[in-house]
Design a protein around this motif. Structure first.
Motif, PDB file in Angstrom:
ATOM      1  N   TRP A 129      38.001  -0.637 -11.592  1.00 52.99           N
ATOM      2  CA  TRP A 129      37.893   0.812 -11.575  1.00 52.99           C
ATOM      3  C   TRP A 129      39.285   1.357 -11.311  1.00 52.99           C
ATOM      4  N   GLN A 130      39.883   1.996 -12.299  1.00 53.24           N
ATOM      5  CA  GLN A 130      41.198   2.575 -12.090  1.00 53.24           C
ATOM      6  C   GLN A 130      41.045   3.808 -11.210  1.00 53.24           C
ATOM      7  N   VAL A 131      41.727   3.790 -10.052  1.00 52.01           N
ATOM      8  CA  VAL A 131      41.583   4.862  -9.060  1.00 52.01           C
ATOM      9  C   VAL A 131      42.871   5.664  -8.880  1.00 52.01           C
ATOM     10  N   SER A 132      43.964   5.220  -9.500  1.00 51.32           N
ATOM     11  CA  SER A 132      45.236   5.942  -9.454  1.00 51.32           C
ATOM     12  C   SER A 132      46.078   5.488 -10.638  1.00 51.32           C
ATOM     13  N   ASP A 133      47.235   6.081 -10.779  1.00 50.70           N
ATOM     14  CA  ASP A 133      48.132   5.660 -11.852  1.00 50.70           C
ATOM     15  C   ASP A 133      48.743   4.297 -11.568  1.00 50.70           C
TER      16      ASP A 133
END
Length: 143
Positions: A129-133
């Motif tokens: 799960w991409q949660v930031s850059d």
């Protein structure tokens, strides 16, 4: 790892903790954005995850990274009915487990599955799960 795992963009909806890549963790978090779970494999034979500046087996500095196949088994787990973080209040109940990777290291991670259908020893695979850059959180799902 033969194929990178799925990376879902959750930046807009995520309100949980956000990893901040620093020091020895930078290569680990960079790989997560590519759908690759990495662990450290020291020349002494020790394999560790999460990354550290030194090997926990022999003390060698900067153990090298290897790509995991991204599969493992549930070593243990718990179902959280009370959120451990404010950002998890709308996720309850949720599952946190210790995953034993096929390569040996264990890591604590979210398990995205119905708690009623889980059991210790069950096969799981990683997604992200991409949660930031800068980071994507490894999350495991039934294989």
């Amino acid at each position: 790892m033969s194929e990178p795992a799925r990376v879902e963009d959750r930046r807009e909806e995520w309100n949980g903790p956000v990893p901040v890549p620093t020091g020895a963790t930078v290569p680990f978090w960079a790989a997560t954005l590519e759908g690759i779970l990495r662990y450290q494999a020291c020349d002494c034979g020790n394999r560790q995850l999460y990354p550290r500046a030194v090997c926990t087996g022999c003390g060698a500095e900067d153990p090298p990274f290897e790509a995991s196949e991204g599969v493992g088994t549930i070593y243990t787990y718990t179902v959280c009915h009370v959120p451990g973080e404010p950002g998890f209040a709308d996720r309850t109940p949720y599952v946190v487990g210790v995953i034993e990777l096929a390569e040996g290291p264990r890591l604590l991670a979210l398990i995205d599955a119905d708690p009623e259908r889980l059991e210790i020893g069950a096969s799981v695979e990683v997604t992200f799960w991409q949660v930031s850059d800068e980071a994507a959180v490894p999350v495991f799902v039934p294989a």
